[in-house]
Design an enzyme around this catalytic site. Structure first.
Site, short mmCIF file in Angstrom:
data_model
loop_
_atom_site.label_atom_id
_atom_site.label_comp_id
_atom_site.label_asym_id
_atom_site.label_seq_id
_atom_site.Cartn_x
_atom_site.Cartn_y
_atom_site.Cartn_z
N ARG A 262 0.89 -1.18 0.00
CA ARG A 262 0.00 0.00 0.00
C ARG A 262 0.92 1.22 0.00
O ARG A 262 1.72 1.41 0.92
CB ARG A 262 -0.91 0.00 1.22
CG ARG A 262 -1.62 1.33 1.42
CD ARG A 262 -2.73 1.27 2.43
NE ARG A 262 -3.89 0.58 1.89
CZ ARG A 262 -5.11 0.65 2.42
NH1 ARG A 262 -5.32 1.39 3.50
NH2 ARG A 262 -6.13 0.01 1.88
N ASP B 54 -17.28 7.03 -1.52
CA ASP B 54 -16.03 6.89 -0.76
C ASP B 54 -15.77 8.24 -0.09
O ASP B 54 -16.47 9.22 -0.37
CB ASP B 54 -14.90 6.53 -1.76
CG ASP B 54 -13.56 6.23 -1.09
OD1 ASP B 54 -13.51 6.05 0.14
OD2 ASP B 54 -12.55 6.17 -1.82
N1 NVA Z 1 -9.97 6.65 -1.42
C1 NVA Z 1 -9.59 6.23 -0.09
C2 NVA Z 1 -9.81 4.76 0.08
C3 NVA Z 1 -9.48 4.23 1.45
C4 NVA Z 1 -9.65 2.76 1.57
C5 NVA Z 1 -8.13 6.58 0.17
O1 NVA Z 1 -7.30 6.40 -0.73
O2 NVA Z 1 -7.83 7.07 1.26
N1 CP Z 2 -11.23 -0.23 2.46
C1 CP Z 2 -9.97 -0.27 2.89
O1 CP Z 2 -9.02 -0.52 2.11
O2 CP Z 2 -9.82 -0.07 4.22
P1 CP Z 2 -8.47 0.14 5.04
O3 CP Z 2 -7.90 1.48 4.62
O4 CP Z 2 -8.87 0.08 6.46
O5 CP Z 2 -7.50 -0.97 4.66
#
Ligand code: NVA
Ligand code: CP
Length: 304
Positions: free
Chosen positions: A104, A217
């Site tokens: 991530r 979102d």
């Molecule tokens: N669009 C959000 C999704 C979190 C799971 C972000 O990137 O913070």
């Molecule tokens: N939806 C999602 O990816 O949640 P987290 O940021 O908690 O991993």
């Protein structure tokens, strides 16, 4: 042979995606029946998190344990990555020690650079551009509640962000019609909008008419915290309210990848109401990613 990565949904074919989600549903049923299934005994997942997470971390870590393997949580704070060791060197070293890596991070190019130097499959656990693992869970959840999504109308409300981009990929791969409703300055870049399955409609009330699935979102994603106040004003007409849901089809579902801000992008009576399937959606992160891990790791082993 080069490892098979999962950097966007497009790394799998439509047939593979459907098989994977069928498998995810089987794994869900097995777990609910208490059956033990450990095809990844002795295998290790390396998880690199440069942003916060609840669902992604817990689902990958628990999933790997349930499959008989082990997961290692790595953050830049505690590794040499945070002290400037090149990403490419980290990829070369880590991928000699583990069987699969999940990352991530911020720019999608960072993920691509890591994958280019990895000996083992790399999974996108969210970048600024895409969040394909969430789409696996969303597609599984729709199928479990309403059957095949092909030909259905999905409406995305809010920011043209990483989740929205992954919905655009999904529209083509799962063959549904996607309507994106957001303020024009937050629309996804034109290069993502070439598919004939996707249309933009700025007015949220018009957009949700005939929807089978309404998705939203957060308005400010991770890394955009300083824009939060401005975004709250800009996105105000895009909040998913009861009256907006009333314009969708009677059996329309509501999804949100979470975490959610009640009273901002969605009202509590919607996310906590009868059309919301957000808890099944969150749970399916576990099952869908177990199916993905099984697919990538076992395929990688067979090709070596
Ligand atoms: N669009 C959000 C999704 C979190 C799971 C972000 O990137 O913070
Ligand atoms: N939806 C999602 O990816 O949640 P987290 O940021 O908690 O991993």
């Amino acid at each position: 042979m080069e490892p098979r990565h999962f950097l966007t949904l497009r790394d799998l074919t439509p047939v593979e995606l459907r098989q994977l989600l069928g498998r995810a549903t089987e794994l869900r049923e097995q777990r609910h029946e208490g059956l033990i299934h450990e095809p990844l005994r002795g295998r290790v997942l390396g998880m690199i998190f440069e942003k916060s997470s609840t669902r992604t971390r817990v689902s990958f870590e628990a999933g790997m344990a349930q499959l008989g393997g082990h997961a290692i949580f790595l953050s830049p704070r505690d590794t040499q990555l945070g002290r400037g060791e090149p990403l490419e060197d980290t990829a070369r070293v880590v991928s000699r020690m583990v069987d699969v890596v999940m990352i991530r991070t911020f720019g999608h190019d960072l993920l691509e650079r890591f994958a280019a130097h990895s000996r083992v499959p790399v999974i996108n656990g969210l970048t600024d551009q895409f969040h394909p693992c969430q789409l696996l869970a969303d597609m599984q959840t729709f199928h479990e509640h309403r059957g095949d999504i092909a030909g259905k109308r999905v409406v995305w409300l809010g920011d043209g962000n990483n989740m929205c981009h992954s919905y655009i990929n999904a529209a083509e791969l799962f063959d549904f019609r996607l309507r994106i409703s957001c303020p024009s300055e937050y629309a996804p870049e034109a290069r993502w909008l070439e598919s004939s399955n996707v249309e933009l409609m700025e007015d949220p009330g018009e957009a949700v008419a005939g929807a089978d699935l309404v998705v939203t979102d957060v308005w400010a994603s991770m890394g955009q915290e300083e824009e939060q106040q401005r975004r709250k004003t800009d996105f105000a007409p895009y909040r998913v309210t009861r009256s907006l849901m009333d314009r969708a089809n009677d059996d329309a579902l509501f999804m949100h990848c979470l975490p959610a801000h009640r009273g901002e992008e969605v009202d509590a009576e919607v996310i906590d109401g009868p059309q919301s399937v957000v808890w099944d959606e969150a749970e399916n992160r576990l099952h869908a990613q177990k199916a993905l891990l099984e697919f990538l790791v076992l395929q990688d082993t067979n090709s070596k």
